[in-house]
Design a protein around this motif. Structure first.
Motif, PDB file in Angstrom:
ATOM      1  N   UNK A 199       0.871  -1.178   0.000  1.00 34.13           N
ATOM      2  CA  UNK A 199       0.000   0.000   0.000  1.00 34.13           C
ATOM      3  C   UNK A 199       0.903   1.223   0.000  1.00 34.13           C
ATOM      4  N   UNK A 200       0.747   2.089  -1.021  1.00 32.00           N
ATOM      5  CA  UNK A 200       1.702   3.191  -1.193  1.00 32.00           C
ATOM      6  C   UNK A 200       0.994   4.488  -1.535  1.00 32.00           C
ATOM      7  N   UNK A 201       1.702   5.583  -1.253  1.00 32.27           N
ATOM      8  CA  UNK A 201       1.261   6.929  -1.610  1.00 32.27           C
ATOM      9  C   UNK A 201       2.282   7.510  -2.575  1.00 32.27           C
ATOM     10  N   UNK A 226       5.285   5.800   1.919  1.00 32.50           N
ATOM     11  CA  UNK A 226       5.215   7.170   1.410  1.00 32.50           C
ATOM     12  C   UNK A 226       6.432   7.443   0.538  1.00 32.50           C
ATOM     13  N   UNK A 227       6.172   7.820  -0.716  1.00 29.48           N
ATOM     14  CA  UNK A 227       7.255   8.080  -1.677  1.00 29.48           C
ATOM     15  C   UNK A 227       7.343   9.587  -1.916  1.00 29.48           C
ATOM     16  N   UNK A 228       8.512  10.199  -1.733  1.00 27.62           N
ATOM     17  CA  UNK A 228       8.648  11.635  -2.010  1.00 27.62           C
ATOM     18  C   UNK A 228       8.576  11.915  -3.516  1.00 27.62           C
ATOM     19  N   UNK A 229       8.091  13.079  -3.881  1.00 28.37           N
ATOM     20  CA  UNK A 229       7.896  13.396  -5.300  1.00 28.37           C
ATOM     21  C   UNK A 229       9.216  13.591  -6.033  1.00 28.37           C
ATOM     22  N   UNK A 230      10.277  13.879  -5.307  1.00 23.55           N
ATOM     23  CA  UNK A 230      11.586  14.052  -5.965  1.00 23.55           C
ATOM     24  C   UNK A 230      12.427  12.788  -5.865  1.00 23.55           C
ATOM     25  N   UNK A 231      11.767  11.640  -5.756  1.00 21.93           N
ATOM     26  CA  UNK A 231      12.484  10.375  -5.568  1.00 21.93           C
ATOM     27  C   UNK A 231      13.458  10.108  -6.709  1.00 21.93           C
ATOM     28  N   UNK A 232      12.951  10.079  -7.940  1.00 21.90           N
ATOM     29  CA  UNK A 232      13.803   9.740  -9.087  1.00 21.90           C
ATOM     30  C   UNK A 232      14.841  10.822  -9.337  1.00 21.90           C
ATOM     31  N   UNK A 233      14.485  12.057  -9.105  1.00 21.93           N
ATOM     32  CA  UNK A 233      15.426  13.159  -9.353  1.00 21.93           C
ATOM     33  C   UNK A 233      16.629  13.052  -8.417  1.00 21.93           C
ATOM     34  N   UNK A 234      16.371  12.778  -7.162  1.00 22.14           N
ATOM     35  CA  UNK A 234      17.476  12.647  -6.208  1.00 22.14           C
ATOM     36  C   UNK A 234      18.337  11.428  -6.523  1.00 22.14           C
ATOM     37  N   UNK A 235      17.695  10.342  -6.894  1.00 19.98           N
ATOM     38  CA  UNK A 235      18.464   9.138  -7.218  1.00 19.98           C
ATOM     39  C   UNK A 235      19.372   9.374  -8.418  1.00 19.98           C
ATOM     40  N   UNK A 236      18.843  10.077  -9.431  1.00 21.60           N
ATOM     41  CA  UNK A 236      19.646  10.316 -10.646  1.00 21.60           C
ATOM     42  C   UNK A 236      20.841  11.214 -10.371  1.00 21.60           C
ATOM     43  N   UNK A 237      20.771  12.063  -9.352  1.00 25.59           N
ATOM     44  CA  UNK A 237      21.884  12.943  -8.989  1.00 25.59           C
ATOM     45  C   UNK A 237      22.740  12.366  -7.868  1.00 25.59           C
ATOM     46  N   UNK A 238      22.465  11.144  -7.497  1.00 26.63           N
ATOM     47  CA  UNK A 238      23.274  10.493  -6.468  1.00 26.63           C
ATOM     48  C   UNK A 238      23.038  11.028  -5.076  1.00 26.63           C
ATOM     49  N   UNK A 239      21.891  11.646  -4.860  1.00 22.50           N
ATOM     50  CA  UNK A 239      21.576  12.188  -3.540  1.00 22.50           C
ATOM     51  C   UNK A 239      20.796  11.152  -2.717  1.00 22.50           C
ATOM     52  N   UNK A 240      20.900  11.295  -1.415  1.00 23.13           N
ATOM     53  CA  UNK A 240      20.205  10.377  -0.526  1.00 23.13           C
ATOM     54  C   UNK A 240      18.718  10.721  -0.495  1.00 23.13           C
TER      55      UNK A 240
END
Length: 387
Positions: A57-59, A100-114
């Motif tokens: 179950x996710x948001x 709960x998934x943050x909206x900048x999930x993919x953006x942070x991952x692509x920039x190597x951010x935690x």
């Protein structure tokens, strides 16, 4: 001997007429184990049901397509969380934790951010807590896969970080897992003995003293030992009856187990029943003598009940000593009443043979406690009543 048998018969008749004693005997011996096994099987079923649900179950999962893809590849379904998920978790309408998934999930991952994923659950919602483990497991697997793919894209072999391979090998036998699951059974049996004999012990001493029926009994030509043995025989019979009925209740209790895993592992047969009876019957006899001694000096039923409840509390605390040395009990434990019986019952549940020396020591200790308690009762009986 005739005087002892007469006293024994009189006390047994009184015990059978006492509805409170009969109710405690029947409830503690016939319902305790079935209820415990039913509760344990229900809890295990809830845990396993969360394992096989395979639903997350996710948001805002749409903002993490890589995570969504990984979850689906593992055979899980993804359900959107309701808008009022916190309220439904608290009211137990929602029985799974919420991711709960943050909206900048993919953006942070692509920039190597935690990036932080949040899992929401309510501690009062037991089923949601059971679902926390499988959710954390799949998230940890995703994090590991993402890290390994990142290394491979940079030309680094994942094996560089995996120079040591860790492999688990389970050496415990199924019987030992059975003891882990049903570790409360020895405790339940001992407490059934204590509670089952308590009211009979109180009634035959403080109860008779309060009703004024103990003084006429003293006018008969009987010695203190005859009185003590006759009364103890009746209370011990009640306690031993509780033991026998409780052990026998194990057999129909197995029919109430709803969890297939627990049903397959918990097999209680005639040999286990005999082992339990051999261990518990002497303990029941000695506890009956102690309970009579505790209640003897009390002038009222209520006072005797309070003192025996303190004794019950002490007895219930004794098995906690085993938590400090699990599996490595000192040798002197076999000389400690209640502790020794608890250890031997666990051996029986494991399918291990109980040594003759351990049985002999436990029998010797119980016999000593019984004799000392009866000597005290015999010496104090007339003095307490006449005083």
């Amino acid at each position: 001997m005739k005087a002892i048998l007469a006293i024994f018969r009189k006390e047994m008749i009184d015990a059978m007429r006492d509805r409170r004693t009969l109710l405690v005997v029947l409830l503690s011996s016939l319902l305790g184990v079935p209820l415990l096994l039913l509760i344990v099987s229900e809890v295990l079923s809830q845990v396993e049901s969360q394992e096989i649900k395979r639903t997350v179950v996710a948001v805002d999962i749409q903002y993490a397509p890589s995570l969504e893809n990984y979850i689906l590849r593992q055979g899980f379904l993804i359900q959107p969380a309701p808008a009022d998920y916190e309220k439904k978790l608290h009211s137990k309408e929602l029985t799974q934790p919420v991711l709960l998934v943050p909206r900048d999930f993919e953006d942070k991952l692509s920039h190597g951010e935690k990036v932080t994923l949040e899992v929401v659950f309510d501690t009062s919602n037991t089923q949601a807590q059971f679902g926390l483990r499988p959710l954390r497991k799949i998230l940890d697997s995703y994090v590991q896969e993402h890290a390994l793919l990142g290394l491979m894209m940079r030309g680094i072999s994942p094996e560089v970080l995996q120079m040591v391979d860790i492999k688990e090998r389970q050496i415990s036998r199924p019987e030992e897992r059975k003891v882990t699951i049903t570790g409360m059974l020895p405790f339940m049996l001992i407490m059934a003995i204590v509670i089952g004999g308590m009211y009979a012990a109180i009634d035959t001493t403080a109860g008779e003293r309060e009703r004024g029926s103990l003084e006429p009994l003293m006018m008969n030509p009987v010695s203190g030992w005859q009185l003590a043995i006759g009364k103890w025989g009746a209370v011990a019979t009640v306690s031993m009856t509780v033991v026998v009925l409780t052990v026998l209740s194990f057999f129909p209790s197995q029919w109430l187990i709803r969890n297939e895993t627990l049903r397959a592992e918990f097999q209680f047969g005639a040999s286990e029943a005999l082992g339990f009876l051999m261990v518990l019957l002497p303990l029941a006899a000695s506890l009956a003598a102690i309970q009579i001694g505790v209640a003897l000096n009390c002038k009222s039923y209520k006072e005797a009940q309070v003192r025996n409840q303190i004794l019950s509390l002490v007895v219930s605390m004794v098995p906690l000593t085993l938590t400090f040395n699990p599996g490595r009990e000192p040798a002197w434990f076999q000389w400690a009443p209640v502790l020794a019986q608890n250890i031997m019952m666990n051996h029986v549940l494991k399918g291990e043979a109980v040594g003759y020396a351990a049985i002999a020591i436990a029998l010797l200790v119980c016999t000593g406690l019984t004799v000392v308690s009866l000597a005290y009762v015999a010496r104090k009986m007339r003095r307490v009543v006449m005083g």
